[in-house]
Structure formats: C-alpha cells, structure tokens
Design a protein around this motif. Structure first.
Motif, mmCIF file in Angstrom:
data_model
loop_
_atom_site.group_PDB
_atom_site.id
_atom_site.type_symbol
_atom_site.label_atom_id
_atom_site.label_comp_id
_atom_site.label_asym_id
_atom_site.label_seq_id
_atom_site.Cartn_x
_atom_site.Cartn_y
_atom_site.Cartn_z
ATOM 1 N N ALA A 191 11.767 25.133 6.141
ATOM 2 C CA ALA A 191 12.311 25.163 7.505
ATOM 3 C C ALA A 191 13.804 24.838 7.533
ATOM 4 C CB ALA A 191 11.551 24.190 8.395
ATOM 5 N N LEU A 192 14.317 24.225 6.479
ATOM 6 C CA LEU A 192 15.733 23.894 6.443
ATOM 7 C C LEU A 192 16.616 25.112 6.246
ATOM 8 C CD1 LEU A 192 15.550 20.706 4.219
ATOM 9 C CD2 LEU A 192 15.690 20.853 6.702
ATOM 10 N N GLY A 240 0.829 -1.195 0.000
ATOM 11 C CA GLY A 240 0.000 0.000 0.000
ATOM 12 C C GLY A 240 0.863 1.245 0.000
ATOM 13 N N VAL A 241 0.209 2.408 0.066
ATOM 14 C CA VAL A 241 0.935 3.675 0.072
ATOM 15 C C VAL A 241 0.421 4.581 1.182
ATOM 16 C CG1 VAL A 241 1.481 3.603 -2.392
ATOM 17 C CG2 VAL A 241 -0.578 4.762 -1.630
ATOM 18 N N ILE A 242 1.289 5.476 1.602
ATOM 19 C CA ILE A 242 0.954 6.539 2.545
ATOM 20 C C ILE A 242 1.175 7.839 1.795
ATOM 21 C CG2 ILE A 242 1.495 7.609 4.761
ATOM 22 C CD1 ILE A 242 2.822 4.847 5.482
ATOM 23 N N GLU A 243 0.134 8.630 1.635
ATOM 24 C CA GLU A 243 0.245 9.915 0.954
ATOM 25 C C GLU A 243 0.924 10.907 1.892
ATOM 26 O OE1 GLU A 243 -0.543 10.451 -2.208
ATOM 27 O OE2 GLU A 243 -1.409 8.459 -2.483
ATOM 28 N N ILE A 244 1.968 11.553 1.389
ATOM 29 C CA ILE A 244 2.680 12.570 2.169
ATOM 30 C C ILE A 244 2.785 13.833 1.317
ATOM 31 C CG2 ILE A 244 3.906 10.924 3.636
ATOM 32 C CD1 ILE A 244 6.334 11.246 1.793
ATOM 33 N N THR A 245 3.749 14.678 1.592
ATOM 34 C CA THR A 245 3.932 15.912 0.840
ATOM 35 C C THR A 245 5.414 16.123 0.566
ATOM 36 O OG1 THR A 245 3.363 18.259 0.767
ATOM 37 C CG2 THR A 245 4.120 17.397 2.884
ATOM 38 N N ARG A 246 5.713 17.133 -0.221
ATOM 39 C CA ARG A 246 7.114 17.487 -0.484
ATOM 40 C C ARG A 246 7.709 18.070 0.793
ATOM 41 N NH1 ARG A 246 10.225 22.021 -2.394
ATOM 42 N NH2 ARG A 246 11.926 21.280 -3.714
ATOM 43 N N ALA A 247 8.620 17.328 1.386
ATOM 44 C CA ALA A 247 9.206 17.748 2.661
ATOM 45 C C ALA A 247 10.363 16.807 2.991
ATOM 46 C CB ALA A 247 8.152 17.721 3.768
ATOM 47 N N VAL A 248 10.888 16.952 4.180
ATOM 48 C CA VAL A 248 11.991 16.115 4.643
ATOM 49 C C VAL A 248 11.482 15.229 5.768
ATOM 50 C CG1 VAL A 248 14.263 16.095 5.735
ATOM 51 C CG2 VAL A 248 13.719 17.831 4.019
ATOM 52 N N ILE A 249 11.645 13.911 5.582
ATOM 53 C CA ILE A 249 11.281 12.985 6.647
ATOM 54 C C ILE A 249 12.346 13.080 7.732
ATOM 55 C CG2 ILE A 249 10.916 10.580 7.290
ATOM 56 C CD1 ILE A 249 9.988 10.068 4.439
ATOM 57 N N LYS A 250 11.879 13.398 8.927
ATOM 58 C CA LYS A 250 12.785 13.586 10.059
ATOM 59 C C LYS A 250 12.825 12.358 10.967
ATOM 60 C CE LYS A 250 13.284 16.591 14.035
ATOM 61 N NZ LYS A 250 12.560 17.474 14.915
ATOM 62 N N LYS A 251 11.675 11.698 11.113
ATOM 63 C CA LYS A 251 11.608 10.550 12.009
ATOM 64 C C LYS A 251 10.503 9.613 11.532
ATOM 65 C CE LYS A 251 11.365 9.343 16.893
ATOM 66 N NZ LYS A 251 11.249 9.875 18.260
ATOM 67 N N ILE A 252 10.748 8.317 11.653
ATOM 68 C CA ILE A 252 9.757 7.301 11.324
ATOM 69 C C ILE A 252 9.564 6.433 12.553
ATOM 70 C CG2 ILE A 252 9.230 5.299 9.882
ATOM 71 C CD1 ILE A 252 11.023 6.552 7.713
ATOM 72 N N GLU A 253 8.297 6.143 12.862
ATOM 73 C CA GLU A 253 7.969 5.248 13.971
ATOM 74 C C GLU A 253 6.973 4.204 13.491
ATOM 75 O OE1 GLU A 253 8.189 8.242 17.797
ATOM 76 O OE2 GLU A 253 6.235 7.775 16.958
ATOM 77 N N ILE A 254 7.145 2.989 13.963
ATOM 78 C CA ILE A 254 6.187 1.926 13.694
ATOM 79 C C ILE A 254 5.850 1.281 15.036
ATOM 80 C CG2 ILE A 254 5.723 -0.238 12.505
ATOM 81 C CD1 ILE A 254 7.748 0.707 10.373
ATOM 82 N N SER A 255 4.558 1.303 15.364
ATOM 83 C CA SER A 255 4.095 0.775 16.638
ATOM 84 C C SER A 255 3.554 -0.637 16.447
ATOM 85 C CB SER A 255 3.000 1.690 17.199
ATOM 86 O OG SER A 255 2.531 1.198 18.431
#
Length: 135
Positions: A113-114, A21-36
């Motif tokens: 923000a960068l 599947g997919v997760i829709e995001i936006t143009r940006a920088v991924i800073k942190k990923i968490e999986i619970s």
C-alpha cells in the motif's frame, strides 16, 4: 490491518520483573498504536512495546505508557521488515491491589500500500491475496 491483544497484569507486578509477552503481527508498517486503560488504573499500571529490543511505544526506553480511564494513542510509521513479526510488551502494576487488563491495538498498512503503482508492490499484493510468501 488491525491486531488486538488483551493483556491482564496481575496485581502488584513489579517494574523490576514485569509481565512479558508478545503480539503476533505480520510484515507491514505500523501506522498507529493504541492502549486502552480502564478506570481504576490510576496511572499505576504501565506498559512498554518493543520490536526486538527497540522501544517503539514509548520511544524512550526508561519510561512507561500509563493511564486511567482513557486511550493513549500514537501515530507512527514503523516498518516491520524482518522476522520475528512480533511486538514484545512489558507491563507492571506496582502498588496495585487488583489485576488490570489493558487493550492493545496495532493498526498496520500492508507494504504494497505504500507504493501501490510499483511493479514490485503489485506482485507482492497478488502474492498476499493468494496466501503466498514469496520465499
């Protein structure tokens, strides 16, 4: 910006034909990923995250993030700079007798923000606030 997705993996989903599947995001920088991972996964439920075909979590393409009753997290710095603005996932639950739901959290920084003091980033921040894409 925080993007969250619950992914329910049917019981005994094989590694050889994982749930995708997919997760829709936006143009940006991924800073942190968490999986619970809920209690009961017993390290038998695994997931991989990709941008296009590039593995991002975990970075080694033949491995899977697994867990049981805890959150697996990773600090990172992935610039999602072109479309598609989505993260693909592949998940399995080989050997499980129950469905399992994982919670994916993707924490992102807007590009402006960068470099908050540059003219280009100031223009992008204004456009973002107005809902304009600049295209």
């Amino acid at each position: 910006m925080l993007f969250v997705k619950d992914v329910t993996i049917p019981a005994d989903t094989k590694k050889t034909s994982p749930l995708e599947g997919v997760i829709e995001i936006t143009r940006a920088v991924i800073k942190k990923i968490e999986i619970s991972f809920a209690f009961g996964c017993r390290n038998m439920v695994g997931i991989q995250l990709f941008w296009g075909e590039h593995p991002i979590f975990p970075r080694n393409p033949d491995e899977w993030i697994k867990g049981d009753g805890y959150v697996v997290s990773g600090e990172c710095f992935y610039f999602i700079y072109q479309e598609p603005y989505q993260i693909k996932y592949r998940a399995h639950s080989e050997g499980c007798t129950y469905n399992h739901t994982l919670i994916i959290r993707i924490n992102m920084l807007p590009v402006w923000a960068l470099y908050p003091f540059s003219d280009e980033m100031y223009r992008m921040a204004q456009m973002e606030e107005l809902g304009e894409t600049g295209e």
